[in-house]
Write a protein that holds these residues in place. Structure first.
Motif, PDB file in Angstrom:
ATOM      1  N   GLY A 113      22.498  45.705 -62.890  1.00 26.03           N
ATOM      2  CA  GLY A 113      22.746  44.280 -63.060  1.00 26.03           C
ATOM      3  C   GLY A 113      24.125  43.855 -62.579  1.00 26.03           C
ATOM      4  O   GLY A 113      24.937  44.682 -62.131  1.00 26.03           O
ATOM      5  N   VAL A 125      13.598  44.943 -64.315  1.00 23.69           N
ATOM      6  CA  VAL A 125      15.015  44.951 -64.686  1.00 23.69           C
ATOM      7  C   VAL A 125      15.688  46.220 -64.153  1.00 23.69           C
ATOM      8  O   VAL A 125      16.862  46.214 -63.778  1.00 23.69           O
ATOM      9  N   ASP A 130      20.540  38.059 -63.258  1.00 28.85           N
ATOM     10  CA  ASP A 130      20.142  38.934 -64.367  1.00 28.85           C
ATOM     11  C   ASP A 130      19.373  38.155 -65.437  1.00 28.85           C
ATOM     12  O   ASP A 130      18.405  38.654 -66.006  1.00 28.85           O
ATOM     13  N   ILE A 140      15.883  37.441 -64.200  1.00 27.10           N
ATOM     14  CA  ILE A 140      15.098  38.686 -64.157  1.00 27.10           C
ATOM     15  C   ILE A 140      14.693  39.084 -65.576  1.00 27.10           C
ATOM     16  O   ILE A 140      13.540  39.448 -65.831  1.00 27.10           O
ATOM     17  N   GLY A 141      15.648  38.946 -66.507  1.00 30.10           N
ATOM     18  CA  GLY A 141      15.356  39.263 -67.903  1.00 30.10           C
ATOM     19  C   GLY A 141      14.255  38.371 -68.450  1.00 30.10           C
ATOM     20  O   GLY A 141      13.315  38.848 -69.105  1.00 30.10           O
TER      21      GLY A 141
END
Lengths: 171, 911
Positions: free
Chosen positions: B691, B686, B669, B672-673
């Motif tokens: 998540g 996202v 996560d 990805i963020g």
């Protein structure tokens, strides 16, 4: 006071009853043939491994203590590449025997499996496989199944017609 | 919508749909065999019998087949009626008469539709005591196993294979109870979609031959939602693993992408994960010239640390087959200015252009489902069967749009398959295939056009010009025949409601992409809702283009002039991206080469440090498909040793380089963020899947089915004490049987199963409406939406006419579904079907050179000449030659002119 005397009297009377305790291990107890003890893998009447690695025992096992891997010989006969029972987890419920479609896995009346090391309770196929058919002397799965294996072609199983000739035009 | 009464209960159902489908959609269990949501109804198996009543006073009713009866307002039916139930039980008893006693040794067992339906109808004991019919099996090639005794004659296989997928070599033979489904003789099934027979067949006649070699029941497979990595379409898959090896790939329904089917490359390419070519431990060499040796994680990171301390200046080369996260992590490690895309120069241009064209196009980028629904299609220069196979399957459905129009006119419901086909006859929607060479889609095409890529592009521009109708945009020097064809195509596209333009990178021609975009733009300018789709080269080519980076040539330059001295290569075999000499020079000018990859290649052999990466099955990530749809794939199993996802290696390198908080990603996560924040084009990724913190009723989602077996015995030979379940910090999935027992959200469905439905048919229970989107929406987020503005036409870039040269041939790349993709080619079955290297020539050209088929020709390819066997192809125009795209052939920049001569006999012998 009275209660104590009555207890002593009862115990005294027990001295004249028949003994149920036996001197195990010097003296062996009677174990019924359908006792659910040590698990074995049997062979069919032709001497082949009965287990066809269908995974039904493994999935039936409530403690998940059976694992195996299916493989095939060059003629298409299925058998387990490995077959492992972790007897330190086994609860001898007999579900595996009940699930087995080929009578391969059977529970025997042997229960003397004590070990000092838990690791020694992990049995592999070599430890499990016996040389005979066990409790079911007649059954041979591959004689009934439609699958062709070495020594049994299509149409040669019980109650099977010879393979269809697709080129035949007769109705 | 209509109100219907099922067993006295009031329901609303879709008017005109068949009752079977609506009963299933309403949650009823009704057995069936021959019906399939994608194939429609034929009423052959008689299994879905129900009682239908005239009105509320009718108590007798009559038995009808649910799949052949349309939903009507006020319809009254009964599923549990005693007579209907008895009818269904006797039908299955009769279907089971010849079914062999095979379940324990049948690969379908445990996920068998026939088993499920037999249980559902409560047929328990066989009363039949006669002899069973038997058949001999056929060898159908490396993918599909045949066991004909088990057949219940539902005809689904031939309906899929012939009617849906357009195959010809599987058919029903013989008659009455001898009906046999097979080929005329043993042999490899010709269709690229033959693997779907495994899922289409309701029982074990067709089973997965690769699974058979390491067989595991469905209930023992640890699965996770995944994405196919063998082409750019991003089909959704369910890979199943057991004991640290990948056992099989099954289809994962995604209403917008692959629907119910997969191609054989996607289904059977998975074996590269188990291949001996995998890199399983970190490798390094202390000095150049030494051999690579296994090292520990600490050793390689220490070596890297030492490099950083010495002031190494690294550059990175990304990869179109690595996830967004892995590429982004490498980009962070080396810096955006020092990140290179890792594709050949030509492909870089193609990807940039394709992305720019899609972004500025007023036409919508079609999903596979939308491609199926297109009612006029123009394919420009792409052999989609070989570069994007499922798109070819979708286009085969698109030609049936005319069938549906005819059926609507005749008031025949669309699901009544036999009637629709009978009514439509040979009518088909327009499909125009213009390609340099004959493609398999030609057989369903209205018109085909075979010529050089530039000529195909010119045809595209001519079509765009004809649609626009402006004199200025007529393509100069067009022959009358070509102009007539262009006019015909333009007319068909303009007449259509949902025209689709297909092109791609297969011919390596930017002009083709521009021509396709121009046609789509011209249609949109005229007010038509045109759609466009490009077949991109690899599974994350789209994502890589969105990340953006420098050309490979810039990396070579930077290392040569000393701007950089350390090279980090991510999941890439650079010898496939540029000529051998250039890449050799690249490695020689780099002081240190770090390779992060899962499979050994010529590139990893040149590395000083090799870090073992996880494949798609051993890591998580996001891929962007050709539609611009970002889709997440999740780790299926935990690999042994130091193997980990590429982004984690990049993170570890960052941490070892001690770069403060940069790259301090705790889990997926986090990266990805960071990726979404750093690259605006990827801001939406996202939302591709929930998540890691996502829970249902406080629980994770189990990767293992509740009946996963052998938990306390599988590794008992190693240690009788059970190991702890590995934690998964990256996803809401758990490596366990324990988890939320209900239905997970669509991007997180690890396998399809519903009570009483153990086979893949259980997918019906996960759909909002049968054959539509999954409940909760189809997975993935689209990153490219059509630009509202006009534009997107590129009439300024019409190429010149193709001019054949004397003594030289225009070599074009020819793609093969089996062999052309790097990873799947490592799977033994796929490798078996891959072609031998060859050069294809027009027979007249071959005669001129004195070359018979099977003789050796010397092809003077840049950078190195090679000797190839000659194949004569009449569909190839004179002056052109084709060579296959195969990972084991050395790189050549194609299309290019090259001399071809007959190889001297003496040298042939020498070889």
């Amino acid at each position: 006071m009275w209660s104590s005397i009555r207890t002593a009297w009862t115990i005294f009377l027990h001295m004249f009853r028949r003994r149920v305790t036996i001197q195990y291990p010097e003296e062996k107890p009677y174990i019924p043939p359908r006792w659910r003890g040590r698990i074995i893998l049997s062979r069919d009447p032709d001497g082949g491994e009965r287990c066809v690695a269908c995974y039904l025992c493994a999935v039936a096992c409530p403690v998940d203590c059976i694992s195996l891997q299916a493989t095939e010989d060059e003629h298409g006969r299925r058998y387990p590449e490995f077959f492992r029972i972790n007897f330190s987890r086994c609860i001898f419920c007999g579900y595996c025997e009940e699930a087995c479609p080929t009578y391969a896995i059977q529970l025997t009346n042997d229960f003397e499996m004590g070990e000092y090391d838990r690791q020694n309770l992990v049995y592999e196929k070599e430890d499990l496989l016996i040389d005979g058919p066990g409790k079911y002397p007649e059954y041979n799965f591959y004689r009934v199944a439609g699958l062709a294996i070495g020594g049994k072609d299509k149409g040669e199983a019980e109650n099977e017609a010879p393979p269809v000739d697709l080129k035949r035009l007769l109705p | 919508m209509a109100t219907i009464f099922i067993d006295q209960e009031r329901h609303t159902a879709r008017d005109g749909e068949n009752l079977l489908q609506e009963c299933l959609a309403l949650g009823y269990d009704l057995p069936y065999f021959c019906w399939h949501p994608a194939l429609g109804s034929v009423g052959a198996c008689r299994q879905c019998a129900i009682k239908q009543f005239k009105d509320e006073h009718d108590t007798r009713g009559k038995i009808v087949m649910a799949c052949m009866t349309a939903v009507r307002e006020g319809a009254r039916i009964s599923i549990h009626d005693a007579e209907a139930s008895a009818f269904r039980a006797s039908v299955i008893e009769w279907l089971m008469i010849n079914h062999p006693h095979d379940c324990p040794v049948c690969d379908e067992g445990g996920e068998c539709h026939l088993q499920d339906m037999t249980v559902m109808t409560r047929h328990v004991y066989r009363r039949y005591r006669g002899r069973k019919r038997t058949f001999r099996n056929q060898d159908l090639g490396p993918f599909v196993n045949h066991e004909m005794n088990r057949c219940i004659q539902c005809y689904r296989c031939v309906r899929f294979y012939r009617d849906y997928a357009g195959g010809r070599d599987l058919d029903a033979h013989a008659l009455r109870n001898h009906v046999y489904f097979g080929r005329h003789a043993d042999g490899v099934l010709e269709s690229e979609f033959s693997g779907n027979l495994v899922e289409v067949c309701p029982t074990g006649v067709f089973t997965d031959k690769t699974l058979k070699r390491h067989y595991t029941r469905k209930w023992d497979l640890q699965s996770a939602p995944s994405i196919c990595v063998h082409c750019a379409l991003g089909c959704n898959t369910v890979p199943g693993a057991r004991q640290g090896t990948l056992r099989r790939i099954h289809n994962r329904y995604n209403g917008a992408v692959n629907g119910y089917f997969l191609c054989d490359r996607g289904r059977y390419g998975y074996e590269f994960v188990n291949a001996p070519t995998r890199i399983r431990t970190p490798l390094m060499r202390r000095q150049r010239g030494e051999a690579l040796r296994a090292a520990t994680r600490q050793e390689v990171l220490a070596q890297w640390r030492a490099l950083v301390d010495r002031g190494a200046k690294p550059i990175g080369i990304g990869s179109p087959r690595a996830s967004l996260e892995a590429n982004f992590a490498l980009r962070t490690l080396v810096g955006a200015q020092r990140f290179h895309l890792g594709v050949s120069d030509a492909e870089h241009t193609l990807l940039e252009s394709a992305l720019a064209l899609l972004r500025e196009s007023p036409a919508r980028v079609a999903s596979l489902r939308e491609a199926e629904g297109a009612d006029a299609v123009l394919v420009l220069g792409e052999d989609v069967t070989n570069t994007a196979p499922m798109l070819a399957l979708a286009l085969r459905q698109s030609v049936r749009q005319t069938h549906m129009k005819i059926a609507t006119k005749l008031h025949i419901p669309h699901w009544d398959d036999a009637a629709v086909r009978e009514a439509a006859g040979s009518a088909k929607a327009p499909l125009f295939v213009a390609a340099p060479i004959a493609t398999k889609l030609d057989e369903v095409a209205t018109r085909v056009f075979h010529d050089a890529p530039d000529e195909v592009a010119r045809l595209g521009f001519a079509v765009a010009g004809a649609i626009e109708g402006r004199k200025a945009h007529r393509v100069p020097d067009t022959s009358d025949a070509t102009q007539a064809l262009a006019d015909e195509i333009a007319q068909a596209l303009v007449a259509a409601e949902r025209p689709l333009i297909v092109s791609g990178c297969g011919s390596q021609s930017v002009e083709l992409l521009r021509a396709a975009a121009s046609v789509a733009a011209a249609l949109c300018a005229k007010g038509h809702s045109a759609q466009i789709t490009f077949a991109l080269p690899e599974c994350n080519s789209g994502g890589l283009a969105l990340i953006e980076g420098k050309r490979l040539g810039a990396a070579i330059e930077a290392l040569r002039n000393g701007d950089a001295d350390t090279l980090i290569v991510l999941e890439n075999d650079l010898y496939r991206r540029a000529g051998q000499a250039a890449i050799d020079a690249l490695f020689e000018s780099a002081h240190q080469v770090v390779v992060i990859d899962h499979t050994a290649s010529a590139t990893s052999a040149r590395a000083d440090i090799v870090l073992p990466a996880g494949t798609f099955a051993e890591s998580d990530g996001t891929l962007v498909n050709n539609e611009g749809r970002a889709q997440r794939y999740f780790q299926v199993f935990v690999p042994n040793g130091d193997v980990q996802g590429s982004w984690r290696w990049a993170r570890d390198l960052l941490a070892a380089a001690d770069r403060g908080r940069e790259g301090d990603w705790a889990n997926l996560d986090a990266i990805i963020g960071a990726c979404a924040a750093a690259i605006p084009a990827l801001a939406q990724i996202v939302n591709a899947a929930p998540g890691a913190g996502f829970r249902l009723a406080g629980q994770k989602i189990a990767r293992e089915p509740p009946r996963y077996s052998g938990r306390t015995a599988l590794y008992a030979n190693v240690n009788v004490h059970e190991v702890q379940v590995p934690a998964d910090p990256d996803s809401p999935l758990a490596y366990s049987m324990e988890g939320y027992p209900g239905e997970p959200p669509p991007p997180l469905i690890p396998w399809f199963w519903a009570p009483g439905w153990n086979s893949v048919q259980s997918v019906n229970k996960f759909q909002a409406e049968i054959g539509g989107a999954l409940r909760g929406g189809d997975p993935g987020v689209r990153l490219i939406e059509p630009a509202g503005a006009d534009g997107g036409a590129h009439f300024d870039t019409v190429p010149q006419r193709f001019a054949p040269r004397v003594g030289a041939w225009l070599l074009i790349p020819l793609h093969h579904i089996f062999g052309s993709e790097e990873l799947s080619a490592l799977a033994p079955g796929v490798r078996e079907l891959a072609p031998q290297p060859y050069v294809a020539l027009n027979p007249d050209d071959a005669d001129m050179l004195g070359l018979a088929a099977g003789e050796l020709a010397c092809v003077d390819l840049d950078p190195a000449p090679c000797r190839l066997l000659v194949t004569r192809r009449a569909d190839l125009r004179r002056g052109m030659a084709g060579v296959p795209v195969l990972p084991w052939l050395h790189f050549a920049a194609l299309p290019a002119f090259a001399k071809i001569t007959k190889a001297e006999a003496s040298r042939v012998e020498a070889e």
